[in-house]
Design a protein around this motif. Structure first.
Motif, PDB file in Angstrom:
ATOM      1  N   TYR A  28       0.807  -1.151   0.181  1.00  0.00           N
ATOM      2  CA  TYR A  28       0.241  -0.016   0.103  1.00  0.00           C
ATOM      3  C   TYR A  28       0.801   1.340   0.179  1.00  0.00           C
ATOM      4  O   TYR A  28       0.691   2.242  -0.625  1.00  0.00           O
ATOM      5  N   LYS A  31       1.597   1.954  -3.457  1.00  0.00           N
ATOM      6  CA  LYS A  31       0.675   2.698  -4.196  1.00  0.00           C
ATOM      7  C   LYS A  31       0.426   3.920  -3.920  1.00  0.00           C
ATOM      8  O   LYS A  31       0.477   4.713  -4.831  1.00  0.00           O
ATOM      9  N   ASP A 225       1.923  -1.003   7.017  1.00  0.00           N
ATOM     10  CA  ASP A 225       1.157  -0.994   5.633  1.00  0.00           C
ATOM     11  C   ASP A 225      -0.294  -1.252   5.737  1.00  0.00           C
ATOM     12  O   ASP A 225      -0.988  -0.466   5.101  1.00  0.00           O
ATOM     13  N   ASP A 226      -0.402  -2.260   6.333  1.00  0.00           N
ATOM     14  CA  ASP A 226      -2.145  -2.346   6.315  1.00  0.00           C
ATOM     15  C   ASP A 226      -2.708  -1.511   7.192  1.00  0.00           C
ATOM     16  O   ASP A 226      -3.783  -0.969   6.938  1.00  0.00           O
ATOM     17  N   ARG A 229      -3.305   1.517   5.060  1.00  0.00           N
ATOM     18  CA  ARG A 229      -4.213   1.376   4.072  1.00  0.00           C
ATOM     19  C   ARG A 229      -5.684   1.433   4.659  1.00  0.00           C
ATOM     20  O   ARG A 229      -6.647   2.253   3.982  1.00  0.00           O
ATOM     21  N   ASP A 232      -6.031   5.321   5.034  1.00  0.00           N
ATOM     22  CA  ASP A 232      -6.377   5.891   3.512  1.00  0.00           C
ATOM     23  C   ASP A 232      -7.978   5.712   3.066  1.00  0.00           C
ATOM     24  O   ASP A 232      -8.600   6.277   2.717  1.00  0.00           O
ATOM     25  N   GLU A 233      -8.302   4.423   3.558  1.00  0.00           N
ATOM     26  CA  GLU A 233      -9.562   4.119   3.152  1.00  0.00           C
ATOM     27  C   GLU A 233     -10.689   4.937   3.930  1.00  0.00           C
ATOM     28  O   GLU A 233     -11.688   5.275   3.411  1.00  0.00           O
TER      29      GLU A 233
END
Length: 468
Positions: A28, A31, A225-226, A229, A232-233
């Motif tokens: 992520y 990304k 990293d999770d 994510r 960001d969601e």
């Protein structure tokens, strides 16, 4: 516009896919990097945590502020020093932080309307806690533009990732506690071991495989990293992502056995001072940009002030990153000067091709007075060229000396002042040794120094003999 400013404590740049790592630690983060700009050679001028963050929020290096050490009672930051959150607050931004640096020094809470202390009953702070506090605040923040600082600690020791993250990075057929594996011996025999025994190793058990320790670090990065994510969601769900500049940065990296540093962040080697820096700002920064030249953490403050339309103070050491972001420059500095004063005291300089490190006090390590590395041919900094290329070493040392004197402008050198009272982390080891009747000299000069527990046992036997 809004800012979300994220410190990824102890995150090593070359352990991310976007920086060339082959293991799946950061899908992520990679990304996010593809949607914004990545700085390949971002440096922490001052390490570790306390001094790094002080530089980030003042736009000034340690020699300018006088804050050069970590955990030192000598450190102080006058309220007259301009502070990024305060400048943004004065310009109409709602300022908030999910952080615990206030427990180190009071100035880390300056300028925030909302300061949410992330510390719990344990020193290890789970990224889930950061997200819970951050998303709760974001959902009720109001309509004013905001600056939110988030401080994630997951890659920091002790490495305690959830079990499900470990198999991606460690062969499950191997036994990390196999007594025939001796790869941890050097770590357990190091002079700094007494400190880490209680703050790291005891929480993991009698690990014998050094690769397992590195795998735990990678697993922590993937866990982080999770969490990013998830954050960001939530920004997408709240409709905030498009109008928010997201800044990801490391305060310092981590040595994973290199240079006799075992899962810690000291030494002015790239493993610790070359940090990740990624900025995403939809519709303002083109995705997929990479900046190859030298930049440093103190450049962040003027960059954010320029984005917010706030006048940049003229006494900063940092320079705005916008010319580099827009492709008008390859970086912000021709060279970066480096400093540490916690486990050991040293200064350095790099132009991206060569690096010189000058050590004034090696603390619990054995270091030559000067180390010169060719970063192009020897990125791991394994071949010391100081004696083979003395003229270049002299030239770079002169640059360091002139830079120091220029920054001090007649003031007393805060590093020398710290050395007069002792390095802070040596005092930490001395405190632990004292609990077992050992002195620093007994420990450091012991010709058969082995595991700390063995040294304690030898000391106890000697005391018993004296009492008989």
């Amino acid at each position: 516009m809004n800012f979300i400013f994220i410190s990824l404590d102890t995150l090593r740049a070359d352990r991310l896919g976007a920086y060339g790592y082959k293991k799946p630690t950061s899908p992520y983060i990679d990304k996010i990097a593809s949607e914004g700009v990545l700085f390949e050679k971002a440096y922490a001028a001052d390490i570790p945590t306390e001094v790094a963050h002080t530089g980030i929020f003042t736009g000034k290096v340690g020699l300018t502020t006088g804050v050069v050490s970590h955990g030192s009672e000598l450190n102080s930051l006058p309220k007259s020093v301009q502070w990024l959150p305060s400048l943004l607050k004065n310009a109409g931004y709602t300022t908030a932080a999910v952080d615990n640096l206030y427990q180190l020094k009071e100035w880390f809470a300056r300028g925030y309307r909302h300061y949410m202390n992330s510390s719990g009953s344990k020193r290890w702070i789970d990224g889930k806690t950061i997200n819970e506090l951050a998303t709760s605040w974001l959902s009720t923040k109001g309509d004013e533009p905001f600056f939110l600082f988030l401080h994630y600690w997951d890659p920091h020791t002790p490495y305690l990732p959830p079990e499900k993250y470990i198999p991606s990075f460690y062969d499950q057929e191997k036994n990390p506690y196999d007594p025939s594996n001796r790869s941890m011996d050097e770590a357990y025999n190091s002079a700094a071991y007494p400190f880490f025994k209680y703050h790291h190793y005891d929480m993991l058990g009698s690990v014998t495989d050094a690769e397992y320790m590195n795998a735990l670090y990678d697993a922590e990065v993937r866990y982080l990293d999770d969490r990013l994510r998830e954050l960001d969601e939530e920004l997408e769900r709240l409709g905030l992502a498009e109008d928010t500049m997201l800044v990801l940065f490391g305060d310092h990296g981590e040595s994973l056995t290199e240079h006799d540093i075992y899962w810690d962040h000291c030494g002015l080697y790239d493993a610790t001072v070359n940090v990740p820096l990624i900025i995403r700002w939809p519709n303002r920064i083109a995705g997929g940009r990479r900046v190859p030249g030298l930049v440093q953490q103190v450049d962040l403050m003027p960059t954010l002030l320029e984005a917010a339309g706030i006048q940049i103070p003229d006494d900063l050491d940092g320079k705005s990153l916008w010319p580099a972001i827009n492709g008008q420059a390859s970086g912000t500095h021709d060279r970066v000067f480096l400093s540490e004063c916690a486990w050991q005291a040293a200064r350095g300089v790099t132009d991206g091709n060569y690096k010189l490190i000058v050590t004034y006090d090696s603390g619990p390590f054995k270091r030559p007075p000067r180390e010169l590395y060719d970063l192009k041919s020897d990125p791991g900094e394994t071949i010391n060229l100081a004696e083979l290329m003395p003229e270049l070493a002299d030239e770079l040392q002169l640059l360091i000396d002139e830079w120091v004197q220029g920054k001090l402008a007649g003031r007393e050198d805060p590093m020398q002042k710290q050395l007069e009272v002792g390095l802070p982390f040596r005092k930490r080891i001395e405190t632990i040794l004292g609990q077992y009747g050992l002195s620093w000299d007994e420990w450091w000069n012991d010709p058969i120094r082995g595991k700390f527990d063995d040294a304690v046992e030898r000391k106890q036997r000697a005391l018993e003999e004296q009492q008989r």
